[in-house]
Scaffold this active site. Structure first.
Site, PDB file in Angstrom:
ATOM      1  N   GLU A 123       0.842  -1.204   0.000  1.00 22.04           N
ATOM      2  CA  GLU A 123       0.000   0.000   0.000  1.00 22.04           C
ATOM      3  C   GLU A 123       0.871   1.246   0.000  1.00 22.04           C
ATOM      4  O   GLU A 123       2.029   1.186   0.394  1.00 22.04           O
ATOM      5  CB  GLU A 123      -0.853   0.038   1.280  1.00 22.04           C
ATOM      6  CG  GLU A 123      -1.791  -1.128   1.395  1.00 22.04           C
ATOM      7  CD  GLU A 123      -2.455  -1.209   2.770  1.00 22.04           C
ATOM      8  OE1 GLU A 123      -2.265  -0.287   3.592  1.00 22.04           O
ATOM      9  OE2 GLU A 123      -3.152  -2.205   2.998  1.00 22.04           O
ATOM     10  N   LYS A 125       2.080   4.644   1.612  1.00 17.34           N
ATOM     11  CA  LYS A 125       2.082   5.211   2.958  1.00 17.34           C
ATOM     12  C   LYS A 125       1.777   6.702   2.821  1.00 17.34           C
ATOM     13  O   LYS A 125       2.641   7.507   2.488  1.00 17.34           O
ATOM     14  CB  LYS A 125       3.438   4.982   3.634  1.00 17.34           C
ATOM     15  CG  LYS A 125       3.434   5.389   5.096  1.00 17.34           C
ATOM     16  CD  LYS A 125       4.664   4.825   5.803  1.00 17.34           C
ATOM     17  CE  LYS A 125       4.575   4.996   7.304  1.00 17.34           C
ATOM     18  NZ  LYS A 125       4.571   6.383   7.738  1.00 17.34           N
ATOM     19  N   ASP A 127       1.098  10.448   3.552  1.00 17.40           N
ATOM     20  CA  ASP A 127       1.680  11.315   4.566  1.00 17.40           C
ATOM     21  C   ASP A 127       0.626  12.289   5.087  1.00 17.40           C
ATOM     22  O   ASP A 127       0.433  13.370   4.552  1.00 17.40           O
ATOM     23  CB  ASP A 127       2.866  12.084   3.973  1.00 17.40           C
ATOM     24  CG  ASP A 127       3.790  12.585   5.061  1.00 17.40           C
ATOM     25  OD1 ASP A 127       3.603  12.179   6.226  1.00 17.40           O
ATOM     26  OD2 ASP A 127       4.692  13.369   4.747  1.00 17.40           O
ATOM     27  N   LYS A 324      10.676   3.083   3.171  1.00 15.85           N
ATOM     28  CA  LYS A 324      10.819   4.516   2.892  1.00 15.85           C
ATOM     29  C   LYS A 324      11.923   4.790   1.885  1.00 15.85           C
ATOM     30  O   LYS A 324      13.007   4.235   1.994  1.00 15.85           O
ATOM     31  CB  LYS A 324      11.124   5.260   4.188  1.00 15.85           C
ATOM     32  CG  LYS A 324       9.961   5.223   5.155  1.00 15.85           C
ATOM     33  CD  LYS A 324      10.094   6.319   6.178  1.00 15.85           C
ATOM     34  CE  LYS A 324       8.798   6.441   6.941  1.00 15.85           C
ATOM     35  NZ  LYS A 324       8.895   7.355   8.059  1.00 15.85           N
ATOM     36  N   CYS A 418      13.639  44.397  16.520  1.00 12.42           N
ATOM     37  CA  CYS A 418      13.199  44.116  15.152  1.00 12.42           C
ATOM     38  C   CYS A 418      14.295  44.521  14.173  1.00 12.42           C
ATOM     39  O   CYS A 418      14.810  45.644  14.252  1.00 12.42           O
ATOM     40  CB  CYS A 418      11.929  44.902  14.869  1.00 12.42           C
ATOM     41  SG  CYS A 418      11.455  44.879  13.143  1.00 12.42           S
ATOM     42  N   CYS A 441       6.135  49.643  11.849  1.00 11.35           N
ATOM     43  CA  CYS A 441       7.419  49.068  11.424  1.00 11.35           C
ATOM     44  C   CYS A 441       7.469  49.048   9.893  1.00 11.35           C
ATOM     45  O   CYS A 441       6.575  48.497   9.243  1.00 11.35           O
ATOM     46  CB  CYS A 441       7.538  47.649  11.980  1.00 11.35           C
ATOM     47  SG  CYS A 441       8.851  46.683  11.227  1.00 11.35           S
TER      48      CYS A 441
HETATM   49  S1  IVH Z   1      -0.839   0.526   8.749  1.00  6.05           S
HETATM   50  C1  IVH Z   1      -0.283  -1.500  12.699  1.00  6.05           C
HETATM   51  N1  IVH Z   1      -1.110   1.530   6.342  1.00  6.05           N
HETATM   52  O1  IVH Z   1       1.692   5.534   8.978  1.00  6.05           O
HETATM   53  C2  IVH Z   1      -0.501  -0.888  11.389  1.00  6.05           C
HETATM   54  N2  IVH Z   1      -0.399   2.981   8.086  1.00  6.05           N
HETATM   55  O2  IVH Z   1       3.854   4.556  11.253  1.00  6.05           O
HETATM   56  C3  IVH Z   1      -0.074   0.505  11.346  1.00  6.05           C
HETATM   57  N3  IVH Z   1      -0.036   5.311   7.387  1.00  6.05           N
HETATM   58  O3  IVH Z   1       0.271   5.966  12.101  1.00  6.05           O
HETATM   59  C4  IVH Z   1      -0.616   1.324  10.297  1.00  6.05           C
HETATM   60  N4  IVH Z   1      -0.565   5.026   5.258  1.00  6.05           N
HETATM   61  O4  IVH Z   1      -1.075   6.872  10.228  1.00  6.05           O
HETATM   62  C5  IVH Z   1      -0.783   1.771   7.625  1.00  6.05           C
HETATM   63  N5  IVH Z   1      -1.403   2.289   4.165  1.00  6.05           N
HETATM   64  C6  IVH Z   1      -1.084   2.528   5.436  1.00  6.05           C
HETATM   65  C7  IVH Z   1      -0.704   3.824   5.885  1.00  6.05           C
HETATM   66  C8  IVH Z   1      -0.360   4.002   7.222  1.00  6.05           C
HETATM   67  C9  IVH Z   1      -0.170   5.895   6.188  1.00  6.05           C
HETATM   68  C10 IVH Z   1       0.415   5.981   8.634  1.00  6.05           C
HETATM   69  C11 IVH Z   1      -0.462   5.688   9.831  1.00  6.05           C
HETATM   70  C12 IVH Z   1       0.449   5.224  10.925  1.00  6.05           C
HETATM   71  C13 IVH Z   1       1.816   5.442  10.378  1.00  6.05           C
HETATM   72  C14 IVH Z   1       2.648   4.236  10.737  1.00  6.05           C
END
Ligand code: IVH
Length: 676
Positions: A123, A125, A127, A324, A418, A441
């Site tokens: 998936e 991740k 942000d 990452k 300032c 100012c």
């Molecule tokens: S799974 C135990 N899936 O990343 C499972 N997290 O450090 C933990 N996040 O706090 C989360 N996309 O807010 C998961 N596809 C995704 C995610 C995701 C973003 C964030 C989430 C979590 C942090 C994990």
């Protein structure tokens, strides 16, 4: 109110819910925004009359609800863990080997798993900000931040404003009654840039990245403001349910999707380690093409049985890991640290860098945000530093990376005064920024004037920083109104301004007088009042006079004007200096009214309240007609109300009108008034 009435309105609510899913989840709208707004307005109007019949899952409950106190704590049913990170394929292989070892432990020879036996779901991740949503019998009952993982903050009211979070989901035919899902609330790049642009024009500090902007928007105490931020969500997992009807994570995601929750379309099931590994590689460059920020991938073992067998450490699950890609980082040197004064007097330290190329552009400045940030990183002039730039994000100093033995300058100290006007600066309690409180100012004056003249405000061409500097430093211009007293002879002789340009500038200034109220309100730099608020205020009040006389309550009554903006407007108009300034602008013939959308002024100054159901036109049509004749329509009855128009089933507003002696019109009387 009849049972049929109730049924009718429930049908409309159901229709809106369906369109919400089509638009926000499936990206396949069937109707135009305008048609959508019309249906929603019908529901809003009806509910205003029948406040006792507003169910918590009504589509209208997404906006404007109030969080009365600071957020309360919510204990999560199962902990919201974080993820362990991996940064390269070796580390990822280590993770996979730990998975295999964990699953093979205590298993017989023939049950031993190898690389090809473990499926993974890959998936994005996202942000943003992790949240937990609770549905009971299909109803969205609570939403919370992750908090410390055990206890989060109740932000239900704010989450309700996110259109892709369904307020109810069809759970009646499912084997579970209780469902907690987890997801990431985020802002896409476009929304992030827009918010920052708005904040800049409103004199507020810009957000450093989309994540902060999303978190800041979600944790606002005023959900009406959250509602205006285009936040969105991707649901990425189940948190807890009373019965689990599937065996794999991938199936759970399909189920959530089928229930109308917004899952990420890039979620992919990989048959084995090798496939997973290839997919990870393929995202390295491709992730830059996404319309939102991702800080890597999340890889999860697919089988839920395996999740159970692997378990978790105190902090992270053993069945999932983040992958990452490091943001591009380069090394350079800090040549100086300067302080910049913004339009509202906030003082921001900025690092001047030896220019370097990073992520395709040359960077010579990086924000140091504030004093605390400099201390935390111990950044000093002359230091060798690592800087980083990812996506749309402002370049930032990641850390100091001096070679061993390098002699260093003294720690950076914020100036006491300032850098522009030498007034002593101060840091309000609880804030991170130092401020110059001298409204005169020159740095602030210049920033305010530049904003006043900017394209989206009064649009005064040819008034750039070089000319303004000379006019302000020479004492010729201090206030907005001073611009309108400028003569050609004030300008000729200024450096970098030919006579022809001077004349052009005079012409532009003259032209800006008729820019209108919307632009002027934005241009004045009232806190929290940007372009959009300017337009809303102008539409509702039509003139600076009316606005100046509007009470806090009058202002707050306008949809989309929350208490924070109302307070800021009142504070602005209550200051004598601002009243004077408006007087001077008027004397210089600056237009303080909106070049009226009204076709006539027959109802000028008349204030209407509409209540009950009208038979021959909708509320909107009646409102439009009244506005076009110069009148105003507000939502509650007060002594200032001129007429209350009472349709069928008028409710308490009619009673209030009677009590206050406000004239009550029937629909027919309204019609003849409009047609007169
Ligand atoms: S799974 C135990 N899936 O990343 C499972 N997290 O450090 C933990 N996040 O706090 C989360 N996309 O807010 C998961 N596809 C995704 C995610 C995701 C973003 C964030 C989430 C979590 C942090 C994990």
């Amino acid at each position: 109110m009849s049972a049929d009435d109730k049924k009718e309105i429930e049908k409309l609510r159901q229709e809106i819910r369906r369109h919400d899913i089509l638009y926000y989840v499936e990206d396949q709208p069937e109707i135009t925004d305008r048609e959508y707004d019309r249906i929603l307005q019908k529901i809003i109007d009806w509910e205003k009359e029948h406040p006792d019949y507003i169910p918590a899952d009504s589509p209208t409950q997404r906006v404007g609800g109030k969080v009365s106190e600071r957020f309360t704590g919510v204990a999560h049913k199962t902990a919201m863990l974080s993820l362990d990170n991996t940064y390269n394929l070796d580390e990822f292989r280590d993770f996979h080997n730990r998975v295999l070892k964990g699953l093979n432990k205590d298993q017989s020879e023939e049950k031993q798993l190898s690389d090809k036996d473990v499926e993974y779901v890959v998936e994005l991740k996202i942000d943003g900000l992790g949240v937990n949503l609770t549905y009971e019998n299909g109803l969205f009952v609570q939403g919370a931040t992750r908090g410390d993982g055990i206890i989060g903050e109740d932000i239900t009211a704010n989450l309700r404003t996110i259109r892709s979070i369904p307020l109810n989901i069809p759970m009646e035919n499912e084997s579970f009654n209780f469902l907690e899902v987890r997801g990431e609330v985020y802002l896409d790049h476009k929304a992030f840039l827009k918010i920052n642009e708005e904040r800049k024009s409103e004199g507020q500090a810009e957000f450093a990245n989309p994540r902060n902007a999303a978190a800041g928007s979600l944790r606002l105490l005023d959900p009406a403001i959250t509602a205006r931020r285009p936040l969105d969500i991707f649901i990425y997992s189940v948190g807890f349910m009373d019965h689990v009807p599937f065996k794999t994570h991938y199936d759970s995601i399909q189920k959530l999707k089928a229930l109308g929750l917004r899952t990420n379309p890039q979620t992919v099931l990989c048959a084995n380690f090798e496939e997973t590994f290839k997919l990870i590689e393929s995202w390295r460059e491709k992730k830059e093409t996404l319309p939102y920020e991702v800080d890597g991938l999340v890889v999860k073992v697919n089988s839920l049985d395996y999740h159970e067998r692997l378990g978790s450490t105190a902090r992270h699950p053993r069945w999932a890991v983040a992958y990452k890609y490091e943001a591009e980082q380069v090394v350079t040197e800090i040549e100086d640290i300067i302080c910049q004064v913004g339009r509202t007097g906030s003082i921001t330290p900025v690092a001047l860098l030896r220019p370097v190329l990073v992520s395709g552009s040359t960077v010579s400045r990086a924000t140091l945000h504030n004093e605390d940030e400099i201390k935390r990183k111990d950044v000093r002039v002359g230091d060798t530093v690592v800087i980083e730039k990812a996506g749309e994000v402002i370049p930032k100093v990641v850390r100091v990376a001096n070679e061993a033995g390098k002699s260093r300058n003294r720690p950076f100290k914020m100036p006491k005064t300032c850098p522009e006007c030498e007034t002593e600066i101060f840091r309000p309690e609880g804030e991170v920024a130092w401020r110059c409180v001298n409204a005169a100012c020159p740095a602030q004056v210049k920033e305010r004037l530049l904003h006043f003249a900017s394209r989206k405000a009064m649009d005064i061409d040819h008034l750039g920083p070089a000319v303004l500097d000379q006019l302000v430093d020479g004492g010729r211009v201090r206030h907005f109104s001073d611009l309108y007293t400028l003569k050609l002879e004030d300008l000729v002789g200024l450096e970098r301004l030919a006579e022809k340009s001077a004349q052009n500038l005079i012409d532009s200034i003259e032209k800006s007088k008729s820019a209108g109220l919307t632009r002027l309100l934005h241009a004045l730099g009232i806190r929290h009042v940007g372009q959009r608020a300017g337009a809303i205020l102008a539409q509702n009040f039509h003139s600076m006079d009316a606005l100046q006389n509007a009470s806090f309550e009058d202002l707050e009554q306008v949809g989309e004007i929350g208490p924070i903006m109302a307070e800021s407007l009142r504070a602005f108009f209550d200051q004598e200096a601002n009243q004077e300034e408006i007087k001077y602008l008027r004397e210089q013939d600056v237009v303080l009214e909106e070049e009226c959308q009204a076709t006539s002024d027959r109802l000028q100054g008349k204030q209407f309240v509409l209540t009950g159901t009208l038979k021959d036109f909708s509320r909107d049509q009646a409102k439009e007609k009244i506005l076009s004749l110069g009148g105003r329509v507000t939502s509650s009855v007060s002594r200032k109300t001129d007429y209350v128009v009472a349709g069928a089933d008028p409710g308490s507003k009619r009673d209030k009108a009677e009590k206050l002696g406000v004239e009550i019109l029937t629909e027919d009387q309204l019609k003849s008034l409009l047609e007169e």
